[in-house]
Design a protein around this motif. Sequence first.
Motif, mmCIF file in Angstrom:
data_model
loop_
_atom_site.group_PDB
_atom_site.id
_atom_site.type_symbol
_atom_site.label_atom_id
_atom_site.label_comp_id
_atom_site.label_asym_id
_atom_site.label_seq_id
_atom_site.Cartn_x
_atom_site.Cartn_y
_atom_site.Cartn_z
ATOM 1 N N ASN A 134 0.785 -1.254 -0.004
ATOM 2 C CA ASN A 134 -0.059 0.032 -0.025
ATOM 3 C C ASN A 134 0.797 1.348 -0.102
ATOM 4 N N SER A 136 1.168 3.586 2.383
ATOM 5 C CA SER A 136 2.044 3.411 3.625
ATOM 6 C C SER A 136 3.283 2.943 3.548
ATOM 7 N N ASN A 137 3.313 1.828 2.909
ATOM 8 C CA ASN A 137 4.561 0.947 2.864
ATOM 9 C C ASN A 137 5.596 1.639 2.108
ATOM 10 N N VAL A 148 5.331 -3.447 7.587
ATOM 11 C CA VAL A 148 4.796 -4.795 7.055
ATOM 12 C C VAL A 148 3.954 -4.589 5.915
ATOM 13 N N GLY A 150 1.115 -4.533 3.546
ATOM 14 C CA GLY A 150 -0.359 -4.526 3.816
ATOM 15 C C GLY A 150 -1.023 -3.682 4.902
ATOM 16 N N GLN A 151 0.087 -3.253 5.795
ATOM 17 C CA GLN A 151 -0.522 -2.696 7.209
ATOM 18 C C GLN A 151 -0.192 -1.329 6.882
ATOM 19 N N SER A 152 -1.038 -0.308 7.324
ATOM 20 C CA SER A 152 -0.878 1.159 7.298
ATOM 21 C C SER A 152 0.030 1.702 8.217
ATOM 22 N N GLU A 153 -0.207 1.093 9.428
ATOM 23 C CA GLU A 153 0.760 1.460 10.385
ATOM 24 C C GLU A 153 1.384 0.330 11.047
ATOM 25 N N VAL A 154 2.517 0.635 11.488
ATOM 26 C CA VAL A 154 3.447 -0.293 12.417
ATOM 27 C C VAL A 154 3.779 0.166 13.639
ATOM 28 N N ASN A 158 3.910 -4.759 17.960
ATOM 29 C CA ASN A 158 3.418 -5.900 17.046
ATOM 30 C C ASN A 158 4.470 -6.165 16.193
#
Length: 281
Positions: A134, A136-137, A148, A150-154, A158
């Motif tokens: 995405n 964000s990535n 990570v 597909g994740q917008s925020e890391v 986690n």
Amino acid sequence: MRLLYMLVVAMMSVYMASCRISRNGTYATASGNPDVMISVSDARVALRQTVASYGEWERVKIPLTVRIASPKELSVGASIEMQRGEYIYISMRYLGFEVCSMWATSDSVTMVDRMHKCYVSEPVSGFLGGFPVNVSNLQDLFLGRVFVLGQSEVVSKNITAGEIDTGMSGNYIFIPESVSDKLEYGFSLSDVNGLMSFMVQAGDHDPVKCFYGNPAVTGFGPVASDLKINAVAGKTGIDATLEYNISKIKWNTEVKKRELDIPGGYRRIPASDVMRMMSGL
């Protein structure tokens, strides 16, 4: 990743208006004891601390110099403007005039070539092969931050759901949990300097490798001082370095939100035509 190749293609469109130059870069290394191997538990702590240092931001503008060693040697001024999670806008300029730009959102990738009065616009899936990358990535990739797919925020609590492989001098490799059996990616980090490199490989294709300069401290967390990209598209080797002007970064209210603008009268062409045109330079 064809998206990174398109970035280099966009840079190449200003080849006739730029000078030839080469550069050797120096990249981050750990400053710890070279004879001591970091433990997995210490590496996970270091990874959480690195991610916890990432500040939240809404908009950012980074002036930079792009230096390409292959497939053609060139140097050109540029800037990257980003709205978190929404778009990435990259502008290449010569003598103060924009000659080429690239716009990436979660839906599409558009390149506007003002020298030839044409543009390319394709769904982002066509560039990313269906992988869950995405905006964000990609923004984190440019800033020099772990992400990570597909994740917008890391967040730090986690981020460590993945494999850790430790080495000497406080260096370690973080491989997030797999999102596809056709894709492998991972990050090389230092417990001193944070992210040093990133690599992604899709299927049997040659890997795309990114190497990061020592991070600079900003009011919104660390930002890599430069980004070196090594990739192969078809039979074409790509060697490009983005040198960030850290002292002139602007954040949030200092940056106006931008909208995609394609001048009237520009003709739309397929990406394959741009690549053939660039290969003839």
